[in-house]
Design a protein around this motif. Structure first.
Motif, short mmCIF file in Angstrom:
data_model
loop_
_atom_site.label_atom_id
_atom_site.label_comp_id
_atom_site.label_asym_id
_atom_site.label_seq_id
_atom_site.Cartn_x
_atom_site.Cartn_y
_atom_site.Cartn_z
N ASN A 170 -1.97 6.96 5.83
CA ASN A 170 -2.46 8.09 5.07
C ASN A 170 -3.55 7.53 4.63
OD1 ASN A 170 -0.76 9.63 6.73
ND2 ASN A 170 -0.28 10.71 3.88
N ILE A 171 -5.44 8.03 5.40
CA ILE A 171 -6.25 7.37 4.30
C ILE A 171 -6.94 8.69 3.58
CG2 ILE A 171 -8.51 6.55 5.08
CD1 ILE A 171 -7.24 5.21 7.63
N SER A 172 -7.18 8.79 2.46
CA SER A 172 -7.73 9.94 1.50
C SER A 172 -8.78 10.08 1.57
CB SER A 172 -7.23 9.31 -0.16
OG SER A 172 -8.33 10.62 -0.91
N LYS A 173 -9.59 11.30 1.84
CA LYS A 173 -11.05 11.86 2.07
C LYS A 173 -11.60 10.98 0.54
CE LYS A 173 -12.21 15.07 0.59
NZ LYS A 173 -12.41 16.53 0.57
N ASN A 174 -10.84 11.50 -0.95
CA ASN A 174 -11.52 11.36 -1.87
C ASN A 174 -11.96 10.09 -2.22
OD1 ASN A 174 -10.65 14.40 -2.20
ND2 ASN A 174 -12.80 14.69 -3.06
N GLU A 175 -10.88 8.62 -2.01
CA GLU A 175 -10.63 7.35 -1.77
C GLU A 175 -11.81 6.71 -1.42
OE1 GLU A 175 -5.92 7.19 -3.42
OE2 GLU A 175 -6.64 6.29 -1.54
N TYR A 233 0.20 3.75 2.50
CA TYR A 233 1.79 3.45 3.89
C TYR A 233 2.78 3.83 3.21
CZ TYR A 233 4.31 0.75 7.02
OH TYR A 233 4.74 0.36 7.95
N LYS A 234 2.90 4.53 4.61
CA LYS A 234 4.13 5.11 4.26
C LYS A 234 4.95 4.56 5.84
CE LYS A 234 6.41 8.10 6.99
NZ LYS A 234 7.73 8.06 7.79
N GLU A 235 6.11 3.70 4.67
CA GLU A 235 6.96 3.62 6.74
C GLU A 235 8.06 3.83 7.07
OE1 GLU A 235 8.75 0.33 2.71
OE2 GLU A 235 10.34 0.25 4.11
N TYR A 282 0.84 -1.51 0.01
CA TYR A 282 0.09 0.26 -0.12
C TYR A 282 1.19 0.88 -0.52
CZ TYR A 282 -3.48 -3.11 1.07
OH TYR A 282 -3.75 -4.43 1.82
N ASN A 283 1.92 0.83 -0.52
CA ASN A 283 3.39 2.00 0.05
C ASN A 283 2.13 3.52 -1.25
OD1 ASN A 283 4.88 1.35 1.39
ND2 ASN A 283 6.64 0.82 -0.12
N PHE A 284 3.12 4.57 -0.63
CA PHE A 284 2.65 5.78 -1.40
C PHE A 284 3.13 5.19 -2.74
CE2 PHE A 284 3.59 9.33 1.90
CZ PHE A 284 2.82 8.43 3.11
N ILE A 285 1.92 6.15 -3.74
CA ILE A 285 2.09 5.74 -4.80
C ILE A 285 3.27 6.29 -5.75
CG2 ILE A 285 1.48 5.96 -7.65
CD1 ILE A 285 -1.37 5.17 -6.52
N VAL A 295 9.96 3.75 -2.88
CA VAL A 295 8.89 3.42 -3.84
C VAL A 295 9.94 3.50 -5.43
CG1 VAL A 295 7.01 3.42 -5.79
CG2 VAL A 295 6.68 4.16 -3.58
N LEU A 296 10.28 5.09 -5.80
CA LEU A 296 11.15 5.16 -6.72
C LEU A 296 12.21 4.09 -6.97
CD1 LEU A 296 10.70 9.30 -5.94
CD2 LEU A 296 9.25 7.81 -7.84
N GLU A 297 13.11 4.47 -5.43
CA GLU A 297 14.42 3.88 -5.62
C GLU A 297 13.81 1.72 -6.37
OE1 GLU A 297 16.06 4.30 -1.29
OE2 GLU A 297 16.66 6.24 -2.35
N ASP A 298 12.54 1.32 -5.15
CA ASP A 298 12.12 0.35 -5.90
C ASP A 298 12.33 0.01 -7.77
OD1 ASP A 298 12.17 0.04 -3.61
OD2 ASP A 298 10.16 -0.45 -3.09
#
Ligand SMILES: O=C(O)CCC(=O)C(=O)O
Ligand SMILES: [Fe+2]
Length: 389
Positions: free
Chosen positions: A159-164, A138-140, A127-130, A379-382
């Motif tokens: 971080n649970i988005s209102k719009n989602e 999720y931010k680890e 669930y990591n940030f996109i 995420v970017l490094e991965d």
């Protein structure tokens, strides 16, 4: 090691000055057990009696949440927004539909959703940030940089988005066939989480309305924050580990909040506010039955710098409280994604130098700030698609 700063290095980090020694009085017999649940506010010991804490203004929402709040109450709130930009707020005893007050409900939410933090890390990583523009999920630990040598933070967030969640409510059948955006424990509670967000949003609107009255503008601020607008609004659940040693461990590095208003619920010490007068870190004590209101960059820009966005950070709680993992919950009110961050047009708004963020959309500003904190770098490094932001 993630989030560790040696005490000898403190001079290099302007963010470290002024931390009281009382913070480091940990007695070996108070080391936290690894028992679950970890969030046990009724068991927390008091803060050290010799700890210096900052005296913040205390505002009661009952004085404001009437159609015609008296002038003194709105002025007191506005003064608190101008300086220091962070204050205690006593929410109404009962909310709409006879729901409990927000502090009690925030306590229940952490209790209910704590298991999301105890999932195996590989599961949470799904669930990591996109990327740094969509910081929901999720931010680890270690995903945010706390200093200029790239040390990582020690806290994890959901971080649970209102719009989602709103989208899920309006399209339940589509969503039931899609992989969950959040772990089941969060997805299964999404409809009552939306109710909670709605009441948090309403409270933020009461605050914005008082600011509007003092500025002599109509509903310009509230209009930039419609609940149905696509925005960065979210509930953040945060967990930081118990204190490990004598070094300062940065759970969340020095920052200003990106948006307009943050409602912050915390039960242990550990939040520190940087006093602009002497640049020292001052402890902010949690106040029973109160939440903290913290203004962000957008509030500062909209009001031409009248409202302040305080610099703050999180370290493990001081003294015996440091033996407990630290949980907090925030509701982050942000302008609609497409809103351009500019000062409002009114004679009361100063025409000063433009502030960082002026002229960009709220959506872009979130991305700029998130990249500055290094958010999304894992995420970017991965994916090897881009260097660290
Ligand atoms: O956990 C806290 O008390 C504050 C957290 C915070 O400042 C943030 O998430 O922006
Ligand atoms: Fe913050």
């Amino acid at each position: 090691m993630a989030g560790k700063v040696n005490m000898d290095d403190l001079q290099h980090l302007p963010a470290q000055v002024g931390v009281s020694d009382a913070a480091f009085e940990i007695k070996s017999n108070t080391v936290a057990s690894k028992s679950c649940p970890e969030f046990t506010p009724e068991a927390y010991p008091p803060l050290p009696s010799n700890l210096e804490t900052v005296q913040l203004p205390i505002i009661s929402i009952d004085d404001l949440a009437t159609p015609f709040p008296d002038k003194d109450s709105t002025l007191r709130l506005f003064e608190a927004c101008k300086s220091p930009g962070i204050f205690y707020l006593k929410p109404p005893a009962k909310m709409s539909h006879e729901r409990d007050n927000l502090v009690a409900r925030a306590t229940e939410w952490i209790t209910k959703l704590e298991p999301a933090f105890h999932l195996p890390v590989e599961k949470k990583r799904k669930y990591n940030f996109i990327d740094s523009t969509r910081i929901f999920g999720y931010k680890e630990v270690g995903a945010t940089v706390v200093d200029d040598v790239g040390t990582g933070d020690t806290s994890e967030f959901w971080n649970i988005s209102k719009n989602e969640l709103l989208k899920k409510q309006s399209l339940p059948s589509v969503h039931s066939t899609m992989a969950g955006r959040y772990p089941d424990i969060i997805e299964d509670n999404s409809s009552s989480l939306v109710d909670f967000m709605q009441d948090c949003h309403l409270l933020c609107m009461t605050i914005l309305s008082a600011i509007e009255q003092e500025l002599g503008v109509r509903h310009e601020l509230q209009m930039k924050h419609e609940f149905s607008d696509t925005s960065g609004d979210h509930v953040r659940l945060a967990r930081g580990p118990a204190r490990v040693g004598q070094e300062i461990e940065i759970q969340t590095p020095a920052h200003t909040d990106f948006g307009t208003v943050t409602l912050l619920f915390n039960w242990l010490g550990g939040l520190q506010w940087r006093d602009p007068a002497d640049l020292k870190w001052k402890w902010v004590a949690p106040k029973p039955d109160h939440l903290l209101v913290n203004l962000g960059d957008a509030a500062c820009i909209f009001t031409g710098g009248l409202c302040k966005a305080p610099v703050h950070r999180v370290v493990p709680a001081p003294g015996a409280q440091g033996s407990y993992p630290r949980y907090s919950l925030g509701y982050f009110l942000r302008p609609g994604d497409k809103v351009i961050l500019n000062r409002l047009c009114a004679p009361t708004i100063p025409q000063g130098l433009p502030m960082p963020g002026t002229g960009v959309t709220a959506e872009r500003w979130i991305a700029i700030k998130a990249e500055g904190l290094g958010i999304g770098r894992q995420v970017l490094e991965d994916t090897n698609s881009r260097g660290q932001g």
